[in-house]
Scaffold this motif. Structure first.
Motif, PDB file in Angstrom:
ATOM      1  N   GLN A 155      -4.893  14.491   1.804  1.00 21.88           N
ATOM      2  CA  GLN A 155      -4.395  13.173   1.409  1.00 21.88           C
ATOM      3  C   GLN A 155      -5.320  12.040   1.855  1.00 21.88           C
ATOM      4  OE1 GLN A 155      -0.195  12.577   2.136  1.00 21.88           O
ATOM      5  NE2 GLN A 155       0.280  14.741   1.899  1.00 21.88           N
ATOM      6  N   ASN A 156      -6.525  12.412   2.338  1.00 21.17           N
ATOM      7  CA  ASN A 156      -7.512  11.412   2.764  1.00 21.17           C
ATOM      8  C   ASN A 156      -6.932  10.444   3.800  1.00 21.17           C
ATOM      9  OD1 ASN A 156      -9.395  12.525   1.051  1.00 21.17           O
ATOM     10  ND2 ASN A 156      -9.079  11.029  -0.576  1.00 21.17           N
ATOM     11  N   LEU A 157      -6.243  11.021   4.768  1.00 15.13           N
ATOM     12  CA  LEU A 157      -5.641  10.216   5.820  1.00 15.13           C
ATOM     13  C   LEU A 157      -6.213  10.602   7.179  1.00 15.13           C
ATOM     14  CD1 LEU A 157      -1.872  10.253   4.750  1.00 15.13           C
ATOM     15  CD2 LEU A 157      -3.453   8.324   4.601  1.00 15.13           C
ATOM     16  N   ALA A 158      -6.272   9.627   8.046  1.00 16.79           N
ATOM     17  CA  ALA A 158      -6.696   9.864   9.429  1.00 16.79           C
ATOM     18  C   ALA A 158      -5.588   9.384  10.344  1.00 16.79           C
ATOM     19  CB  ALA A 158      -7.988   9.114   9.724  1.00 16.79           C
ATOM     20  N   ASP A 159      -5.037  10.292  11.145  1.00 16.71           N
ATOM     21  CA  ASP A 159      -4.039   9.847  12.109  1.00 16.71           C
ATOM     22  C   ASP A 159      -4.751   9.112  13.239  1.00 16.71           C
ATOM     23  OD1 ASP A 159      -5.194  11.889  13.550  1.00 16.71           O
ATOM     24  OD2 ASP A 159      -3.375  13.083  13.761  1.00 16.71           O
ATOM     25  N   THR A 160      -3.990   8.563  14.183  1.00 15.77           N
ATOM     26  CA  THR A 160      -4.590   7.724  15.216  1.00 15.77           C
ATOM     27  C   THR A 160      -5.569   8.503  16.080  1.00 15.77           C
ATOM     28  OG1 THR A 160      -2.554   6.423  15.233  1.00 15.77           O
ATOM     29  CG2 THR A 160      -4.085   6.079  17.044  1.00 15.77           C
ATOM     30  N   ALA A 161      -5.289   9.759  16.335  1.00 11.12           N
ATOM     31  CA  ALA A 161      -6.228  10.576  17.114  1.00 11.12           C
ATOM     32  C   ALA A 161      -7.555  10.697  16.384  1.00 11.12           C
ATOM     33  CB  ALA A 161      -5.627  11.949  17.375  1.00 11.12           C
ATOM     34  N   ALA A 162      -7.505  10.901  15.070  1.00 11.36           N
ATOM     35  CA  ALA A 162      -8.738  10.995  14.276  1.00 11.36           C
ATOM     36  C   ALA A 162      -9.472   9.660  14.270  1.00 11.36           C
ATOM     37  CB  ALA A 162      -8.404  11.434  12.849  1.00 11.36           C
ATOM     38  N   VAL A 163      -8.733   8.565  14.260  1.00 18.57           N
ATOM     39  CA  VAL A 163      -9.347   7.237  14.307  1.00 18.57           C
ATOM     40  C   VAL A 163     -10.091   7.065  15.630  1.00 18.57           C
ATOM     41  CG1 VAL A 163      -8.862   4.762  14.440  1.00 18.57           C
ATOM     42  CG2 VAL A 163      -7.718   6.172  12.719  1.00 18.57           C
ATOM     43  N   PHE A 164      -9.477   7.472  16.735  1.00 20.57           N
ATOM     44  CA  PHE A 164     -10.144   7.356  18.037  1.00 20.57           C
ATOM     45  C   PHE A 164     -11.415   8.210  18.079  1.00 20.57           C
ATOM     46  CE2 PHE A 164      -6.299   5.452  19.955  1.00 20.57           C
ATOM     47  CZ  PHE A 164      -6.905   4.488  20.757  1.00 20.57           C
ATOM     48  N   SER A 449      12.114  -7.264   3.838  1.00 21.12           N
ATOM     49  CA  SER A 449      10.668  -7.146   3.629  1.00 21.12           C
ATOM     50  C   SER A 449      10.093  -5.951   4.370  1.00 21.12           C
ATOM     51  CB  SER A 449       9.984  -8.444   4.085  1.00 21.12           C
ATOM     52  OG  SER A 449       8.587  -8.306   4.036  1.00 21.12           O
ATOM     53  N   GLN A 450      10.523  -5.758   5.635  1.00 23.07           N
ATOM     54  CA  GLN A 450       9.976  -4.665   6.432  1.00 23.07           C
ATOM     55  C   GLN A 450      10.389  -3.300   5.890  1.00 23.07           C
ATOM     56  OE1 GLN A 450      11.460  -6.077  10.255  1.00 23.07           O
ATOM     57  NE2 GLN A 450       9.382  -6.583  10.902  1.00 23.07           N
ATOM     58  N   ILE A 451      11.627  -3.174   5.447  1.00 22.66           N
ATOM     59  CA  ILE A 451      12.087  -1.895   4.900  1.00 22.66           C
ATOM     60  C   ILE A 451      11.398  -1.595   3.580  1.00 22.66           C
ATOM     61  CG2 ILE A 451      14.094  -0.664   3.977  1.00 22.66           C
ATOM     62  CD1 ILE A 451      15.791  -2.168   6.055  1.00 22.66           C
ATOM     63  N   ALA A 452      11.308  -2.589   2.706  1.00 20.75           N
ATOM     64  CA  ALA A 452      10.624  -2.388   1.424  1.00 20.75           C
ATOM     65  C   ALA A 452       9.156  -2.049   1.645  1.00 20.75           C
ATOM     66  CB  ALA A 452      10.765  -3.641   0.559  1.00 20.75           C
ATOM     67  N   ASP A 453       8.513  -2.727   2.606  1.00 25.22           N
ATOM     68  CA  ASP A 453       7.097  -2.449   2.894  1.00 25.22           C
ATOM     69  C   ASP A 453       6.906  -1.039   3.430  1.00 25.22           C
ATOM     70  OD1 ASP A 453       6.439  -4.967   2.071  1.00 25.22           O
ATOM     71  OD2 ASP A 453       6.147  -5.808   4.073  1.00 25.22           O
ATOM     72  N   ALA A 454       7.845  -0.587   4.277  1.00 29.56           N
ATOM     73  CA  ALA A 454       7.729   0.763   4.834  1.00 29.56           C
ATOM     74  C   ALA A 454       7.745   1.812   3.729  1.00 29.56           C
ATOM     75  CB  ALA A 454       8.868   1.021   5.817  1.00 29.56           C
ATOM     76  N   PHE A 455       8.636   1.664   2.765  1.00 32.95           N
ATOM     77  CA  PHE A 455       8.703   2.634   1.664  1.00 32.95           C
ATOM     78  C   PHE A 455       7.536   2.463   0.700  1.00 32.95           C
ATOM     79  CE2 PHE A 455      13.113   3.209   3.063  1.00 32.95           C
ATOM     80  CZ  PHE A 455      13.169   4.589   3.029  1.00 32.95           C
ATOM     81  N   ASP A 456       7.063   1.232   0.544  1.00 30.75           N
ATOM     82  CA  ASP A 456       5.865   1.032  -0.284  1.00 30.75           C
ATOM     83  C   ASP A 456       4.664   1.756   0.321  1.00 30.75           C
ATOM     84  OD1 ASP A 456       6.637  -0.407  -2.538  1.00 30.75           O
ATOM     85  OD2 ASP A 456       6.613  -2.317  -1.469  1.00 30.75           O
ATOM     86  N   ARG A 457       4.488   1.655   1.657  1.00 31.21           N
ATOM     87  CA  ARG A 457       3.382   2.339   2.323  1.00 31.21           C
ATOM     88  C   ARG A 457       3.505   3.855   2.175  1.00 31.21           C
ATOM     89  NH1 ARG A 457       4.666  -1.272   6.466  1.00 31.21           N
ATOM     90  NH2 ARG A 457       5.576   0.437   7.682  1.00 31.21           N
ATOM     91  N   LEU A 458       4.714   4.348   2.366  1.00 34.76           N
ATOM     92  CA  LEU A 458       4.929   5.784   2.239  1.00 34.76           C
ATOM     93  C   LEU A 458       4.636   6.272   0.829  1.00 34.76           C
ATOM     94  CD1 LEU A 458       8.167   6.274   4.346  1.00 34.76           C
ATOM     95  CD2 LEU A 458       5.983   7.387   4.754  1.00 34.76           C
ATOM     96  N   SER A 459       4.959   5.465  -0.158  1.00 37.92           N
ATOM     97  CA  SER A 459       4.752   5.887  -1.546  1.00 37.92           C
ATOM     98  C   SER A 459       3.281   6.043  -1.881  1.00 37.92           C
ATOM     99  CB  SER A 459       5.401   4.875  -2.508  1.00 37.92           C
ATOM    100  OG  SER A 459       4.700   3.641  -2.495  1.00 37.92           O
ATOM    101  N   LEU A 460       2.417   5.396  -1.102  1.00 38.51           N
ATOM    102  CA  LEU A 460       0.975   5.497  -1.358  1.00 38.51           C
ATOM    103  C   LEU A 460       0.381   6.793  -0.824  1.00 38.51           C
ATOM    104  CD1 LEU A 460      -0.066   1.831  -0.457  1.00 38.51           C
ATOM    105  CD2 LEU A 460       0.314   2.801  -2.738  1.00 38.51           C
ATOM    106  N   ALA A 461       1.133   7.484   0.042  1.00 36.77           N
ATOM    107  CA  ALA A 461       0.552   8.673   0.673  1.00 36.77           C
ATOM    108  C   ALA A 461       1.418   9.923   0.509  1.00 36.77           C
ATOM    109  CB  ALA A 461       0.338   8.403   2.157  1.00 36.77           C
ATOM    110  N   ALA A 462       2.507   9.825  -0.243  1.00 37.86           N
ATOM    111  CA  ALA A 462       3.379  10.983  -0.432  1.00 37.86           C
ATOM    112  C   ALA A 462       3.032  11.644  -1.767  1.00 37.86           C
ATOM    113  CB  ALA A 462       4.843  10.537  -0.420  1.00 37.86           C
ATOM    114  N   TYR A 463       2.356  12.776  -1.696  1.00 38.81           N
ATOM    115  CA  TYR A 463       1.846  13.395  -2.912  1.00 38.81           C
ATOM    116  C   TYR A 463       2.605  14.654  -3.321  1.00 38.81           C
ATOM    117  CZ  TYR A 463      -2.083  10.273  -2.116  1.00 38.81           C
ATOM    118  OH  TYR A 463      -2.860   9.164  -1.928  1.00 38.81           O
ATOM    119  N   SER A 464       3.617  15.038  -2.578  1.00 38.50           N
ATOM    120  CA  SER A 464       4.288  16.310  -2.862  1.00 38.50           C
ATOM    121  C   SER A 464       5.482  16.120  -3.783  1.00 38.50           C
ATOM    122  CB  SER A 464       4.743  16.955  -1.554  1.00 38.50           C
ATOM    123  OG  SER A 464       5.601  16.064  -0.860  1.00 38.50           O
ATOM    124  N   ASN A 465       5.878  17.212  -4.413  1.00 38.22           N
ATOM    125  CA  ASN A 465       7.104  17.274  -5.186  1.00 38.22           C
ATOM    126  C   ASN A 465       8.156  17.997  -4.351  1.00 38.22           C
ATOM    127  OD1 ASN A 465       5.442  16.279  -7.212  1.00 38.22           O
ATOM    128  ND2 ASN A 465       6.512  17.406  -8.800  1.00 38.22           N
TER     129      ASN A 465
END
Length: 991
Positions: A155-164, A449-465
């Motif tokens: 998913q081309n993601l880096a968790d915080t450990a990978a960022v460090f 705003s915070q709840i909508a943003d949280a789900f918007d962020r998740l929608s960008l990285a959730a690739y499974s069915n």
């Protein structure tokens, strides 16, 4: 705190024009420190508050961009771990974790363990199998860690450990800025290595205010093992309260503790922004403070926010997900709409929420998304066929439009039953943005705003069915984990903070809540996934339970050392939710010893000093309920108070009078002995058509009859969802009656078991279209039960064949559904009762004829059990009238049809069920005694005698009219002075 601020002020003033980085574990800490500096007049323009993670992200930004990677959020990481666990681990017994299920709590534990491992620089390839006593545990953890790492790459993601790790690669030289470190939490291996890279190990360490001879936990930036024992033993501390005004109290529960704090804040007359509250258990206390602050209009800021689930927006989002997860049950939709947490649901459609709910109930939608449009369309067609007003058609059309709009917001599953998780998360964000109700323009807007943003962020990285159920579980977890409305201290607001973030805003009025031994020091449980022993073998820099315990004590001592002005310490004595008492924390005992200068004081001395717990009747009430409770407690010293209250509230006096009357042994209107207008309610006068069940209900429970038929109070009949049941008893009975009727209408030669099975199959399938089964296995089980009972019916028909032969089926009289069949009559049938007449209506399941003697019998099918039916009974004290009732009506109908000599002499109940007797229960019909029973029941209506005569009445207990085996009812029945009951008592002669 003065020491920390003074040291920071010295550093800042000594390098005002230099770029300075204040490195803290949480932004709230740094923001509070800089605000306190600004209030002292210290220029902070070149002082930037950062965390190590902030700096790591900045350092790794270019590398991540080149590698096309994005920094993952916690929600995304948890979702990936859950997906990997379900796919690769769950159900695989050969793996250590295979027998467990991906519950919300368990997935969080997995996420915490994997994050700790990766922060320590451990990957799947470097995980040491020798650290685990059980080899299977290594295999399970390795599979999970490897799956998680692969998911990040995919998913081309880096968790915080990978960022460090990326940041460490990118930083070759120190930053060249003045670094100031506030050392307050354990650092991981990667965090420590990164701090060394950016600082060259040359940075200013802010003092925390803790005495020099007290140790610092081993994983802090500058650990000090000398004096570490003193850190976790409060009795060895120097008194941190010198020059501080200390008070304390105890409360009945955490809620009353919070209310007492608010009460003291309000009654003090001080500005709210002079107050800070530190919480040992921030999660639960922040929720209580949020609710009480809204209730009592005391503005508060929350250092780490509050749970989204207690905000209006969070509750709306959670209720929306619960509706979807329930297979779109109407009851769940009704709860959402009635809660007052959504807006703009009906849009431009001319229909109210209440009308929409009633139409869904009337249409028997029940559940399943496809049934909304289908069942409402069926209802509309019925309205058209019956020539109802156009306005009603329009309301149904509006309901269809509203439901289509709501359902269109939920992604439709594919042919495999799954939905694209990203699309599902996006739909929740859209729902919150469009329909979450806004009442408070600040907090509600921010939470939405915070709840909508949280789900918007998740929608960008959730690739499974995933299945709809799995998507709903994931979404619910996100909402439950999300904290919203976090804020730094603000003017005019009380500030609420956890211990590790408290004490930095230097406020003069302080409260420390939750000083029970469960909350502090509490336990320091081991991580259930990777145990302390395993952590020590894997990497000495992995955090263990003892590190967390030391860190908690360090935060507490740092906080107490920072307090200035005054502090109030408090403890709840009971955990109401868990129903167990709470003991005071040893820290509170030590604080009492310091304040009282009595080092030998024990818990008994502390309890005496704390005084009586603050409860629900305080001296200074915050609201009406507390004022009333206090006033009630003071009644003995105010002899005229009761009279004054009752004069002010006459309805309350009437209620007390009713209670006293119901408690006496005399019957009164409060027991159902009332005056009624006979011309309005006596069927002998009104000529209102009656059913047998209407009259039987008087004998079964006069008071229940009074509530339903005189007061016209009835429960809304919801189409309830039960995952284990398809047909409720009434619907099941209707289905079987229809099959019986159609089977007997066939020619006798065609009445075979195979034809009955084929007929039943068609009826059952049609019923499944109207009322969908909750699951295939439930449908299969109930279908098999129905077919078994139909075989019993066919056997009863064959065994009872003899003198009587079925002639007429489903004979309707006095009802709109009369279809003009052979004996059906639309008009009610008159029956003589004494010297007067009543009109009756009903439906006779079967009329059988004995042609040899020209006599008839009525047959009524019962699809329940026969256990409560007495073969020897005739009227069951008025509770069983149906066969007698139908016999009289049938005789008149037959005579009216041209058979002047028709005589109905017998009635039979048939129980063609597994719980039935497989034989008829016969009743000899007696029109004379029936007339006597009916006269007793009708006189009860005319005289207004509706008291329940059964102390063990189930319906009265169910509806709360009186308790089971109620002694008050027994006393009234035993009192010979209650002559009003004599009429109904005569029913005892009609067994």
């Amino acid at each position: 705190m003065n020491q920390t601020l003074s040291h920071l002020e010295t550093i800042v003033r000594g390098a005002i024009t230099d770029d300075k980085l204040l490195i803290v574990s949480r932004h709230a800490i740094g923001n509070s420190l800089t605000r306190a500096l600004a209030l002292r007049g210290v220029p902070v323009i070149n002082l930037r508050v950062v965390t190590l993670e902030d700096l790591a992200v900045e350092a790794a930004t270019l590398k991540l961009a080149v590698d096309a990677m994005k920094h993952s959020t916690t929600e995304q990481e948890i979702a990936m771990i859950e997906e990997v666990f379900i796919r690769d681990i769950q159900g695989k017994d050969h793996l250590y974790f295979g027998g467990l299920h991906a519950t919300t709590g368990y997935v969080k534990c997995l996420h915490g363990a994997l994050t700790d491992l990766r922060y320590a620089g451990i990957t799947a390839s470097t995980l040491d199998a020798r650290a685990f006593v059980v080899p299977a545990k290594y295999k399970g953890l390795h599979a999970l860690l490897e799956g998680y790492e692969n998911a990040l790459v995919t998913q081309n993601l880096a968790d915080t450990a990978a960022v460090f790790r990326a940041a460490i690669e990118c930083v070759n030289n120190p930053l060249g800025k003045k670094l100031i470190v506030y050392d307050s939490v354990p650092l991981s291996k990667l965090e420590r290595e990164f701090l060394t890279r950016i600082s060259g190990d040359a940075y200013s360490l802010l003092p925390t205010g803790i005495p020099m001879d007290v140790g610092t936990p081993r994983l802090f930036a500058r650990p000090s093992t000398d004096g570490i024992a003193k850190l976790t033993t409060a009795s060895l501390w120097d008194n941190p309260f010198i020059g501080i005004n200390v008070t304390y109290f105890r409360a009945r529960s955490p809620r009353t503790e919070v209310r007492e704090v608010i009460r003291r804040v309000v009654s003090s007359g001080q500005s709210f922004d002079k107050v800070e509250v530190a919480c040992t258990e921030y999660s639960s206390y922040s929720q209580q403070f949020y609710l009480e602050s809204v209730l009592h209009n005391v503005p508060c800021t929350f250092a780490e926010g509050v749970s989204a689930t207690i905000t209006r927006t969070g509750r709306a989002a959670l209720a929306w997900v619960e509706w979807i997860a329930s297979d779109f049950q109407v009851t769940k939709l009704r709860e959402l709409l009635e809660a007052g947490i959504v807006a703009n649901i009906t849009g431009t459609n001319d229909i109210s929420i209440w009308k929409l709910i009633n139409l869904l109930r009337e249409a028997k939608v029940g559940w399943f998304r496809e049934r909304y449009g289908k069942r409402l369309a069926v209802l509309r067609q019925k309205e058209v066929d019956s020539d109802k007003e156009q306005a009603r058609h329009d309301k149904i059309d509006a309901a269809i439009n509203v439901c289509e709009g709501l359902l269109s917001m939920v992604p439709m599953p594919g042919v495999d039953g799954t939905v694209f998780l990203a699309e599902f998360f996006k739909s929740i964000a859209n729902f919150v943005a469009l329909h979450a109700k806004i009442k408070d323009e600040t907090e509600d807007v921010l939470a939405r705003s915070q709840i909508a943003d949280a789900f918007d962020r998740l929608s960008l990285a959730a690739y499974s069915n995933v299945s709809i159920k799995a998507a709903c579980i994931a979404a619910s977890r996100v909402i439950e984990d999300l904290r919203v409305n976090n804020s730094t201290p603000k003017p005019g607001h009380v500030h609420i903070a956890p211990i590790h973030s408290a004490g930095f805003c230097a406020r003069p009025i302080n409260f420390l809540v939750g000083l029970d031994d469960h909350s502090f020091p509490g336990g320091a449980p081991e991580d259930p996934i990777v145990l302390d022993e395993e952590r020590k073998k894997l990497n000495e820099e992995l955090v263990c339970s003892e590190d967390m315990r030391q860190s908690a004590w360090h935060s507490m001592l740092r906080y107490l050392s920072s307090v200035q002005g005054s502090i109030t310490l408090s403890v709840p004595v009971d955990d109401i939710a868990q129903e167990h008492p709470l003991a005071a924390s040893p820290l509170l005992l030590q604080a009492y010893r310091w304040v009282s200068s009595n080092e030998a004081a024990g818990f008994d001395d502390l309890t005496q000093a704390l005084g009586e717990p603050c409860g629900y009747a305080p001296e200074y009430p915050l609201e009406d309920s507390e004022w009333w409770m206090r006033s009630i407690n003071m009644l003995p010293s105010r002899p005229h108070a009761r009279q004054a209250v009752l004069m002010a509230y006459p309805d309350l006096e009437m209620g007390l009078h009713a209670l006293e009357a119901r408690g006496s042994d005399l019957c009164s209107e409060y027991d159902g002995i009332v005056s009624v207008e006979a011309a309005k309610y006596d069927p002998r006068i009104t000529r209102k058509p009656l059913s047998a069940s209407y009259l039987e209900s008087i004998a079964k429970c006069p008071f229940n009859f009074f509530v339903k038929h005189i007061l016209s109070l009835n429960e809304p009949q919801d189409f309830e969802y039960d995952p284990s049941v398809w047909l409720d008893p009434m619907t099941r009975g209707t289905l079987l009656h229809g099959i019986y009727e159609d089977f007997l209408r066939a020619a006798e030669s065609e009445r075979t078991l195979s034809s009955l099975t084929a007929l039943a199959t068609r009826h059952i399938e049609a019923m499944a279209e109207e009322i969908p089964p909750p699951a295939v296995n439930v449908y299969s089980r109930e279908r098999a039960d129905l077919l078994d009972e139909l075989r019993i019916f066919e056997h009863m028909l064959a065994s009872q064949a003899g003198e009587y032969q079925p002639r007429y089926l489903e004979t309707v009289f006095g009802m709109e559904e009369a279809e003009g069949a052979t004996l059906d009559v639309a008009e009610p049938v008159p029956i003589s009762v004494g010297s007067r007449t009543i009109m009756v209506r009903g439906k006779i399941d079967r009329l059988d004829e004995n042609p040899s003697v020209h006599q008839w019998r009525v047959v009524d099918y019962k699809t329940g059990g026969s256990g409560k039916v007495d073969d020897r009974a005739m009227f069951e004290n008025g509770k069983e009238l149906q066969l007698h009732f139908y016999g009289l009506a049938a005789e008149k109908i037959l005579q009216r049809s041209g058979d002047a000599k028709a005589s109905v002499v017998q009635g039979e109940y048939w129980f063609p069920t597994k719980r039935g007797s497989e034989r008829p229960v016969k009743r000899r019909l007696d029109p004379v005694r029936l007339s006597e029973v009916l006269e007793i029941l009708l006189d009860a209506i005319a005289n207004g005698t509706f008291m329940c005569l059964d102390p063990k009445c189930y319906s009265c207990k169910e509806y709360g009219f009186h308790s089971w085996d109620d002694p008050k009812i027994k006393a009234k029945l035993a009192n010979p002075g209650n002559v009003q009951l004599n009429n109904l008592r005569r029913l005892e002669d009609y067994a």
